[in-house]
Design a protein around this motif. Sequence first.
Motif, PDB file in Angstrom:
ATOM      1  N   ILE A 293      45.874  28.227  47.814  1.00 47.29           N
ATOM      2  CA  ILE A 293      44.900  28.084  48.889  1.00 47.29           C
ATOM      3  C   ILE A 293      44.739  26.589  49.132  1.00 47.29           C
ATOM      4  O   ILE A 293      44.447  25.841  48.200  1.00 47.29           O
TER       5      ILE A 293
ATOM      6  N   TYR B 280      47.698  38.957  43.319  1.00 45.27           N
ATOM      7  CA  TYR B 280      48.468  37.861  42.724  1.00 45.27           C
ATOM      8  C   TYR B 280      48.155  37.722  41.241  1.00 45.27           C
ATOM      9  O   TYR B 280      47.116  38.184  40.774  1.00 45.27           O
ATOM     10  N   ASP B 281      49.053  37.084  40.526  1.00 45.70           N
ATOM     11  CA  ASP B 281      48.788  36.827  39.119  1.00 45.70           C
ATOM     12  C   ASP B 281      47.936  35.567  38.962  1.00 45.70           C
ATOM     13  O   ASP B 281      47.130  35.462  38.058  1.00 45.70           O
ATOM     14  N   LEU B 282      48.171  34.636  39.869  1.00 51.43           N
ATOM     15  CA  LEU B 282      47.467  33.370  39.751  1.00 51.43           C
ATOM     16  C   LEU B 282      47.164  32.838  41.153  1.00 51.43           C
ATOM     17  O   LEU B 282      48.042  32.814  42.003  1.00 51.43           O
ATOM     18  N   VAL B 283      45.934  32.430  41.372  1.00 55.91           N
ATOM     19  CA  VAL B 283      45.576  31.794  42.636  1.00 55.91           C
ATOM     20  C   VAL B 283      45.176  30.356  42.321  1.00 55.91           C
ATOM     21  O   VAL B 283      44.320  30.113  41.473  1.00 55.91           O
ATOM     22  N   VAL B 284      45.843  29.422  42.971  1.00 57.00           N
ATOM     23  CA  VAL B 284      45.566  28.015  42.713  1.00 57.00           C
ATOM     24  C   VAL B 284      44.968  27.398  43.976  1.00 57.00           C
ATOM     25  O   VAL B 284      45.531  27.510  45.054  1.00 57.00           O
ATOM     26  N   ASN B 285      43.845  26.756  43.796  1.00 53.55           N
ATOM     27  CA  ASN B 285      43.157  26.120  44.916  1.00 53.55           C
ATOM     28  C   ASN B 285      43.485  24.624  44.919  1.00 53.55           C
ATOM     29  O   ASN B 285      43.330  23.944  43.905  1.00 53.55           O
TER      30      ASN B 285
ATOM     31  N   ILE C 137      53.747  26.353  33.197  1.00 57.06           N
ATOM     32  CA  ILE C 137      53.374  26.805  31.843  1.00 57.06           C
ATOM     33  C   ILE C 137      53.383  28.326  31.806  1.00 57.06           C
ATOM     34  O   ILE C 137      53.925  28.945  30.896  1.00 57.06           O
TER      35      ILE C 137
ATOM     36  N   LYS D 182      55.725  30.991  29.708  1.00 57.25           N
ATOM     37  CA  LYS D 182      55.042  31.862  28.765  1.00 57.25           C
ATOM     38  C   LYS D 182      55.363  33.336  28.973  1.00 57.25           C
ATOM     39  O   LYS D 182      55.384  34.111  28.031  1.00 57.25           O
TER      40      LYS D 182
ATOM     41  N   ILE E  41      40.053  37.796  36.872  1.00 60.71           N
ATOM     42  CA  ILE E  41      39.923  39.139  37.431  1.00 60.71           C
ATOM     43  C   ILE E  41      40.763  40.085  36.590  1.00 60.71           C
ATOM     44  O   ILE E  41      41.766  39.694  36.009  1.00 60.71           O
TER      45      ILE E  41
ATOM     46  N   PRO F  49      38.170  33.666  46.520  1.00 51.09           N
ATOM     47  CA  PRO F  49      38.927  32.767  45.639  1.00 51.09           C
ATOM     48  C   PRO F  49      38.773  31.288  46.007  1.00 51.09           C
ATOM     49  O   PRO F  49      39.044  30.414  45.191  1.00 51.09           O
TER      50      PRO F  49
ATOM     51  N   ASP G 262      38.946  26.966  41.326  1.00 55.62           N
ATOM     52  CA  ASP G 262      40.184  26.191  41.285  1.00 55.62           C
ATOM     53  C   ASP G 262      41.350  27.064  40.856  1.00 55.62           C
ATOM     54  O   ASP G 262      42.464  26.885  41.320  1.00 55.62           O
ATOM     55  N   LEU G 263      41.068  28.002  39.972  1.00 55.58           N
ATOM     56  CA  LEU G 263      42.124  28.884  39.470  1.00 55.58           C
ATOM     57  C   LEU G 263      41.588  30.302  39.382  1.00 55.58           C
ATOM     58  O   LEU G 263      40.501  30.506  38.848  1.00 55.58           O
ATOM     59  N   VAL G 264      42.327  31.239  39.912  1.00 56.03           N
ATOM     60  CA  VAL G 264      41.974  32.641  39.694  1.00 56.03           C
ATOM     61  C   VAL G 264      43.106  33.256  38.884  1.00 56.03           C
ATOM     62  O   VAL G 264      44.271  33.191  39.291  1.00 56.03           O
ATOM     63  N   ILE G 265      42.775  33.805  37.745  1.00 62.67           N
ATOM     64  CA  ILE G 265      43.797  34.370  36.862  1.00 62.67           C
ATOM     65  C   ILE G 265      43.608  35.884  36.790  1.00 62.67           C
ATOM     66  O   ILE G 265      42.522  36.358  36.484  1.00 62.67           O
ATOM     67  N   ASN G 266      44.672  36.590  37.082  1.00 56.76           N
ATOM     68  CA  ASN G 266      44.642  38.043  37.075  1.00 56.76           C
ATOM     69  C   ASN G 266      45.153  38.540  35.719  1.00 56.76           C
ATOM     70  O   ASN G 266      46.301  38.281  35.355  1.00 56.76           O
TER      71      ASN G 266
ATOM     72  N   ARG H 263      45.951  41.340  34.781  1.00 56.41           N
ATOM     73  CA  ARG H 263      46.792  42.526  34.828  1.00 56.41           C
ATOM     74  C   ARG H 263      48.092  42.325  34.037  1.00 56.41           C
ATOM     75  O   ARG H 263      48.498  43.165  33.263  1.00 56.41           O
ATOM     76  N   ASN H 264      48.736  41.191  34.262  1.00 54.61           N
ATOM     77  CA  ASN H 264      49.988  40.918  33.542  1.00 54.61           C
ATOM     78  C   ASN H 264      49.910  39.675  32.668  1.00 54.61           C
ATOM     79  O   ASN H 264      50.915  39.205  32.165  1.00 54.61           O
ATOM     80  N   ILE H 265      48.719  39.105  32.547  1.00 51.53           N
ATOM     81  CA  ILE H 265      48.593  37.867  31.777  1.00 51.53           C
ATOM     82  C   ILE H 265      47.594  38.110  30.645  1.00 51.53           C
ATOM     83  O   ILE H 265      46.500  38.618  30.886  1.00 51.53           O
TER      84      ILE H 265
ATOM     85  N   THR I 205      47.504  33.663  26.999  1.00 49.26           N
ATOM     86  CA  THR I 205      48.299  32.923  27.984  1.00 49.26           C
ATOM     87  C   THR I 205      47.380  32.227  28.987  1.00 49.26           C
ATOM     88  O   THR I 205      47.591  31.065  29.335  1.00 49.26           O
TER      89      THR I 205
ATOM     90  N   ILE J  36      47.268  28.231  29.933  1.00 46.23           N
ATOM     91  CA  ILE J  36      47.384  27.668  31.282  1.00 46.23           C
ATOM     92  C   ILE J  36      46.247  26.697  31.539  1.00 46.23           C
ATOM     93  O   ILE J  36      46.439  25.581  32.017  1.00 46.23           O
TER      94      ILE J  36
END
Lengths: 269, 279
Positions: free
Chosen positions: A110, A160-165, A180, A184, B110, B157, B161-165, B167-169, B173, B177
Motif C-alpha cells: 500500500i 494476502y500473506d503480508l501487507v506492507v505499508n 526474510i 523462511k 490477522i 490495512p 505498517d505491516l499486516v501479517i496473515n 494462515r500460512n505464517i 516466522t 519478520i
Amino acid sequence: MAVITISRGSFSGGKMLAECLARKLGYRCVDRDVIVERAAASGVSQHELMDALLKPPSFLDRFQHKKYVYLTLIQAALAEEVRSDRVVYHGNAGHLLLKAGPHLLRVRIIAPLEFRLAMAQDRLKLSRHEAHAYIEKVDQERKKWTHYLYGVDWGDPALYDLVVNLEHVTIQDACDPVAILARKRCFQLTAGCQSALEDLALASRVKASLAMNGPTSDLEVEVAANQGSVSVKGRLFAVDQFAEVQNVVLKVPGVANLNLDQLSPPNRA
Amino acid sequence: MAIITISRGSMSGGEAFAECLAATLGYPSLSREVLVEAAAKLGVPEEVLRGKIEHSARFWERMTSDRRIYLVALQSALADACLSGDLVYHGHAGHLLLGDLPNVLRVRLIAPLAMRIRAAMERQELSYEAAREYIRHVDEERIRWTKFVYGVDWRDPRNYDLVINLRNITIETACTIVSGALTLPAYETTDEVKKKLRDFALGCRVKVALAANAGSRAMKFTVRADDGRVEVFGEVAASGVLVQPARPGEEEIRLIAKTVEGVKEVAVNLRKFAKFADT
C-alpha cells in the motif's frame, strides 16, 4: 521453487519491490507482458488477452465466456511460467490466478496517495489532477474486476500473506522483511511446494485445452490435479461432450488418471 | 530499537507473538491490563478506567468527559512506557494512541476465522457456535469502538505498517519478520527520536492534568511540548452537552499545566485550534 506475487495499486512501486526481491533472493522477475505473450501463443490476440486481464466485465457483457477462456489461457501461461523456477510475479491478479498455498507468498503493498501521484505524474507526464483521476479510475476497475470474477474485495488483507505499508518506509526497506519471509517459508524447494506448483500447472493446462478445443470450448469447468490424477467439475451442455472431455483431457501430457464424477449432465430445457 | 504496537482480533495469537518479540529483541512487553493499572496511578478514578474499553459507542456518547480522561490517561501511561524507545505493546489501539510518533512499527495480525474459532473453543471451552458468536461479538464491538473514538476502520490495512496473515505464517516466522524489519535505519532510536518521545510524554501528562482537573475537564485540549516548553490549545466541550460548564481562563489553564513535572514554560491559546484531530 516458489512464487512471490505482488499486488498493489498502479504506481505504488510494485515493480521496484519485485526487482529488489529478485536481486536479494536470486529469483526471476516476471511481469504481465511476459505472461500475456506466452498466453498469446495459443492464437488469441495479445490485445484481447490484456483486456480480459484489465477490464471488469460489464453487466451487459455478451462475451462473459470469452473472458473465461482468456483468463484460463492466462492462468495456464502463468502456472507454466512459474512451474519450474523461482519467480516474483508483479502483474495483475497473481495471488488469485495461482491459488493460495504454501508454494505461494502473496504480498500486497500500500503506497500513500502522494507517492503514487508523484510517480504517475512523472511516468505519464500528467498534471496532478489528471494523475489523481487516472489512479482513481484504475483502482476502481481493479476493484470491480476482482469482485466480478473472484467475488472478493481486492483490498481485503485476508487475501494476502503480508501487507506492507510504504507510509513510513522506502521500498528498499520494505524489501527486507519480505525477503526474510520468503527465505523462511516453505521456499526451500520442499517436495510439497514443488508438487503444488506442478499440480496447478497441470490443472491449468487441462482447463486451457478444454477451452481451446472446439467441441468442449463452450464449457466452464473447475479442474483439480493431484500428482497426475485430474478431476473435472462442471456442467455439460450436450451429452456427447462427456466423451469429448475425456478425449481432450487424456491427451494432455502429464495426465495419468481422470475422474469425471463431478461432471454433471446437461440441464433439461 | 523501536516501539511495536500489535493489533489483532481476539484469539489471533497476539499474546504469543508479543512474547516472542519481547524475548527475541529483549524489549519490555506491555499488555492493556498493565497499561490500565498504570493509567489508574495517574489519578484517574478507577471506575472510569475499569472495563470501559469493551463498551459500545452508544454508551460512550453519554460519557464524553469520562471517556476523555480515560483515553488521555491511557495515552499518557503508554507514552511513559515508550520513553526508553523500546517497547512491545499488545493492547487495543496502540497504533492510534501513539499518533504520529516516530519509530513506531504498527503491526496487525490477522488469522482465518476457523483458526480463531478453534482457539476460542480450546481456551474458553466453548462449543463451535458459541465460539463463533463470541468472536463475532468482540470484533463488532472493537470495530464500532475504534470508529467512534478514533474515526477509523480498525480493519483498514492503511492504519498499519505491516499486516501479517497467520494462515500460512507461523507466529515464530512473523516474529522473525518483525524483528528483521527493526534493523532498518527507519527504526533507529536517534537523539532526535528520544526528544520526540520525551516531548510526547510530557504533552500527554499535561493533558492528564487538565482532564483530571474539575475546572478544565469538560474542555478538549491539544498539547505540544518542546523541551519543557508547552503550548496548550483549547476547544470547547462537545456539542450536545446542554449545560455548558464555565470555561476556565487562560491563566487557570497555565497554572494547572505548570504543576506538571518537567514543564518549564506554558503558552495557552484558547482561540486557535490545532489542525490535527486529537483525543
